[in-house]
Scaffold this motif. Structure first.
Motif, PDB file in Angstrom:
ATOM      1  N   LYS A  78     -66.888  41.172  20.069  1.00 49.69           N
ATOM      2  CA  LYS A  78     -66.511  41.951  18.881  1.00 49.69           C
ATOM      3  C   LYS A  78     -67.534  43.067  18.667  1.00 49.69           C
ATOM      4  CE  LYS A  78     -65.110  41.349  14.072  1.00 49.69           C
ATOM      5  NZ  LYS A  78     -64.897  40.392  12.992  1.00 49.69           N
ATOM      6  N   ILE A  79     -67.355  44.137  19.424  1.00 51.53           N
ATOM      7  CA  ILE A  79     -68.286  45.258  19.380  1.00 51.53           C
ATOM      8  C   ILE A  79     -67.499  46.502  19.014  1.00 51.53           C
ATOM      9  CG2 ILE A  79     -69.939  46.622  20.721  1.00 51.53           C
ATOM     10  CD1 ILE A  79     -70.164  44.161  22.590  1.00 51.53           C
ATOM     11  N   SER A  80     -68.034  47.300  18.109  1.00 54.74           N
ATOM     12  CA  SER A  80     -67.359  48.538  17.728  1.00 54.74           C
ATOM     13  C   SER A  80     -67.269  49.473  18.924  1.00 54.74           C
ATOM     14  CB  SER A  80     -68.126  49.240  16.593  1.00 54.74           C
ATOM     15  OG  SER A  80     -68.010  48.516  15.405  1.00 54.74           O
ATOM     16  N   LYS A  81     -66.104  50.050  19.112  1.00 55.46           N
ATOM     17  CA  LYS A  81     -65.885  50.981  20.206  1.00 55.46           C
ATOM     18  C   LYS A  81     -65.264  52.254  19.660  1.00 55.46           C
ATOM     19  CE  LYS A  81     -66.815  47.922  23.498  1.00 55.46           C
ATOM     20  NZ  LYS A  81     -68.062  48.002  24.272  1.00 55.46           N
ATOM     21  N   THR A  82     -65.631  53.375  20.251  1.00 57.15           N
ATOM     22  CA  THR A  82     -64.953  54.618  19.924  1.00 57.15           C
ATOM     23  C   THR A  82     -63.627  54.651  20.686  1.00 57.15           C
ATOM     24  OG1 THR A  82     -65.906  55.840  21.769  1.00 57.15           O
ATOM     25  CG2 THR A  82     -67.192  55.781  19.721  1.00 57.15           C
ATOM     26  N   GLU A  83     -62.782  55.582  20.323  1.00 61.58           N
ATOM     27  CA  GLU A  83     -61.502  55.701  21.024  1.00 61.58           C
ATOM     28  C   GLU A  83     -61.721  56.008  22.499  1.00 61.58           C
ATOM     29  OE1 GLU A  83     -57.680  58.558  20.489  1.00 61.58           O
ATOM     30  OE2 GLU A  83     -58.389  57.497  18.693  1.00 61.58           O
ATOM     31  N   GLN A  84     -62.671  56.880  22.820  1.00 59.29           N
ATOM     32  CA  GLN A  84     -62.937  57.214  24.217  1.00 59.29           C
ATOM     33  C   GLN A  84     -63.473  56.009  24.982  1.00 59.29           C
ATOM     34  OE1 GLN A  84     -62.100  60.087  25.934  1.00 59.29           O
ATOM     35  NE2 GLN A  84     -62.590  58.686  27.626  1.00 59.29           N
ATOM     36  N   GLU A  85     -64.316  55.211  24.346  1.00 62.20           N
ATOM     37  CA  GLU A  85     -64.809  54.001  25.006  1.00 62.20           C
ATOM     38  C   GLU A  85     -63.650  53.051  25.323  1.00 62.20           C
ATOM     39  OE1 GLU A  85     -69.353  53.329  23.418  1.00 62.20           O
ATOM     40  OE2 GLU A  85     -67.713  53.004  21.996  1.00 62.20           O
ATOM     41  N   TRP A  86     -62.716  52.905  24.365  1.00 65.43           N
ATOM     42  CA  TRP A  86     -61.557  52.055  24.617  1.00 65.43           C
ATOM     43  C   TRP A  86     -60.695  52.620  25.742  1.00 65.43           C
ATOM     44  CZ3 TRP A  86     -61.322  47.283  23.951  1.00 65.43           C
ATOM     45  CH2 TRP A  86     -61.736  46.632  22.793  1.00 65.43           C
ATOM     46  N   ILE A  87     -60.535  53.932  25.787  1.00 66.78           N
ATOM     47  CA  ILE A  87     -59.763  54.554  26.864  1.00 66.78           C
ATOM     48  C   ILE A  87     -60.339  54.154  28.213  1.00 66.78           C
ATOM     49  CG2 ILE A  87     -59.280  56.766  28.002  1.00 66.78           C
ATOM     50  CD1 ILE A  87     -58.839  57.954  25.185  1.00 66.78           C
ATOM     51  N   ASP A  88     -61.659  54.252  28.350  1.00 66.04           N
ATOM     52  CA  ASP A  88     -62.317  53.912  29.617  1.00 66.04           C
ATOM     53  C   ASP A  88     -62.151  52.424  29.943  1.00 66.04           C
ATOM     54  OD1 ASP A  88     -63.106  56.561  29.762  1.00 66.04           O
ATOM     55  OD2 ASP A  88     -65.115  56.175  28.941  1.00 66.04           O
ATOM     56  N   ILE A  89     -62.310  51.572  28.934  1.00 63.45           N
ATOM     57  CA  ILE A  89     -62.205  50.123  29.140  1.00 63.45           C
ATOM     58  C   ILE A  89     -60.793  49.724  29.541  1.00 63.45           C
ATOM     59  CG2 ILE A  89     -62.257  47.889  27.949  1.00 63.45           C
ATOM     60  CD1 ILE A  89     -64.593  49.062  26.254  1.00 63.45           C
ATOM     61  N   ILE A  90     -59.800  50.241  28.813  1.00 59.60           N
ATOM     62  CA  ILE A  90     -58.402  49.896  29.103  1.00 59.60           C
ATOM     63  C   ILE A  90     -57.991  50.405  30.484  1.00 59.60           C
ATOM     64  CG2 ILE A  90     -56.001  50.263  28.394  1.00 59.60           C
ATOM     65  CD1 ILE A  90     -57.124  50.455  25.470  1.00 59.60           C
ATOM     66  N   ASP A  91     -58.379  51.644  30.790  1.00 56.81           N
ATOM     67  CA  ASP A  91     -58.025  52.215  32.084  1.00 56.81           C
ATOM     68  C   ASP A  91     -58.628  51.399  33.228  1.00 56.81           C
ATOM     69  OD1 ASP A  91     -56.845  54.341  33.746  1.00 56.81           O
ATOM     70  OD2 ASP A  91     -58.938  54.804  34.215  1.00 56.81           O
ATOM     71  N   ILE A 172     -51.647  54.038  28.689  1.00 58.26           N
ATOM     72  CA  ILE A 172     -50.475  53.388  29.283  1.00 58.26           C
ATOM     73  C   ILE A 172     -49.534  54.393  29.923  1.00 58.26           C
ATOM     74  CG2 ILE A 172     -48.819  53.366  27.352  1.00 58.26           C
ATOM     75  CD1 ILE A 172     -49.780  50.396  29.648  1.00 58.26           C
ATOM     76  N   GLU A 173     -49.627  55.668  29.523  1.00 59.11           N
ATOM     77  CA  GLU A 173     -48.806  56.712  30.145  1.00 59.11           C
ATOM     78  C   GLU A 173     -49.067  56.802  31.651  1.00 59.11           C
ATOM     79  OE1 GLU A 173     -46.303  58.949  29.068  1.00 59.11           O
ATOM     80  OE2 GLU A 173     -46.252  57.378  27.539  1.00 59.11           O
ATOM     81  N   SER A 174     -50.303  56.532  32.046  1.00 54.99           N
ATOM     82  CA  SER A 174     -50.650  56.595  33.476  1.00 54.99           C
ATOM     83  C   SER A 174     -50.135  55.390  34.254  1.00 54.99           C
ATOM     84  CB  SER A 174     -52.168  56.676  33.647  1.00 54.99           C
ATOM     85  OG  SER A 174     -52.680  57.814  33.003  1.00 54.99           O
ATOM     86  N   TYR A 175     -49.717  54.352  33.516  1.00 55.24           N
ATOM     87  CA  TYR A 175     -49.266  53.115  34.156  1.00 55.24           C
ATOM     88  C   TYR A 175     -47.832  52.776  33.773  1.00 55.24           C
ATOM     89  CZ  TYR A 175     -54.248  52.484  35.028  1.00 55.24           C
ATOM     90  OH  TYR A 175     -55.549  52.652  35.447  1.00 55.24           O
ATOM     91  N   LYS A 176     -47.086  53.768  33.280  1.00 59.42           N
ATOM     92  CA  LYS A 176     -45.797  53.454  32.657  1.00 59.42           C
ATOM     93  C   LYS A 176     -44.799  52.856  33.642  1.00 59.42           C
ATOM     94  CE  LYS A 176     -44.198  58.275  32.641  1.00 59.42           C
ATOM     95  NZ  LYS A 176     -43.810  59.388  31.734  1.00 59.42           N
ATOM     96  N   ASP A 177     -44.855  53.240  34.925  1.00 60.39           N
ATOM     97  CA  ASP A 177     -43.926  52.649  35.890  1.00 60.39           C
ATOM     98  C   ASP A 177     -44.177  51.154  36.045  1.00 60.39           C
ATOM     99  OD1 ASP A 177     -42.726  55.084  36.299  1.00 60.39           O
ATOM    100  OD2 ASP A 177     -43.803  55.526  38.154  1.00 60.39           O
ATOM    101  N   GLN A 178     -45.456  50.776  36.213  1.00 59.15           N
ATOM    102  CA  GLN A 178     -45.797  49.357  36.331  1.00 59.15           C
ATOM    103  C   GLN A 178     -45.536  48.619  35.023  1.00 59.15           C
ATOM    104  OE1 GLN A 178     -47.905  52.022  37.090  1.00 59.15           O
ATOM    105  NE2 GLN A 178     -49.562  51.299  38.429  1.00 59.15           N
TER     106      GLN A 178
END
Length: 200
Positions: A78-91, A172-178
């Motif tokens: 449970k660590i605060s993340k910025t939106e960009q940090e989440w983008i990197d983590i999710i990707d 998720i746009e980059s992975y929408k086919d999968q």
């Protein structure tokens, strides 16, 4: 998972992120089936005659997103993340996950993977004569049926869950086919089965 509660003559068919924690916490003795095949056998032997069969439903896309947050939250803490940090983590996570090639972890399988299609095997859904209940209507269903209501819709944003949601929608746009390839069948069944009084 299937939760059978003899005290109130109910069977709840659910899965991760669709009310399962609430259902197993109800103050009644219950038996839990983790595999549909075992439940199907007992059902066909009429062990649940006279029970109400409840099929819990949630939009598969919402469930996937929520399940991914849960997976990453417990993995990363449970660590605060910025939106960009989440983008990197999710990707990074989606790039390396086995979900898209049929090799999910047990955690992913329970919280994210499609599951409604399993009910169609051997035409089993036709035998169940179930009552569909959307997750958002679980409290109402429990109250209407005089069952102790422990369900609370989760509006807790944790530290910055909104940043996660925004990041997910971008990545998720980059992975929408999968992504749609994985969820399409469950989306179709969700739309087909979400009918009746306890739809949202």
């Amino acid at each position: 998972m299937i939760i059978t509660i003899p005290d109130i003559k109910h069977v709840f068919i659910a899965n991760g992120k669709i009310g399962s924690s609430t259902l197993v916490s109800l103050p009644y003795s219950h038996k839990q089936y983790d595999r549909l095949t075992a439940f199907r056998k007992d059902f066909r032997e009429e062990q649940f005659f006279g029970y109400k069969i409840i099929l819990m439903l949630r939009n598969p896309r919402e469930r996937f997103r929520s399940g991914l947050f849960t997976t990453l939250f417990f993995d990363r803490g449970k660590i605060s993340k910025t939106e960009q940090e989440w983008i990197d983590i999710i990707d990074e996570y989606l790039k390396n996950t086995g979900m898209f090639n049929g090799k999910p972890t047990s955690w992913e399988e329970y919280h994210l993977m499609p599951w409604l299609n399993l009910l169609t095997l051997e035409n089993f859904i036709d035998e169940l004569n179930c009552i569909p209940v959307h997750l958002s209507q679980l409290s109402r269903y429990l109250v209407d049926n005089n069952i102790t209501n422990l369900h609370e819709n989760n509006t807790d944003m944790f530290d910055n869950k909104i940043h996660f949601f925004n990041a997910f929608d971008q990545v998720i746009e980059s992975y929408k086919d999968q992504y749609y390839g994985l969820l399409n069948k469950d989306i179709e069944l969700y739309n087909k089965w979400l009918v009746g009084e306890y739809a949202c």
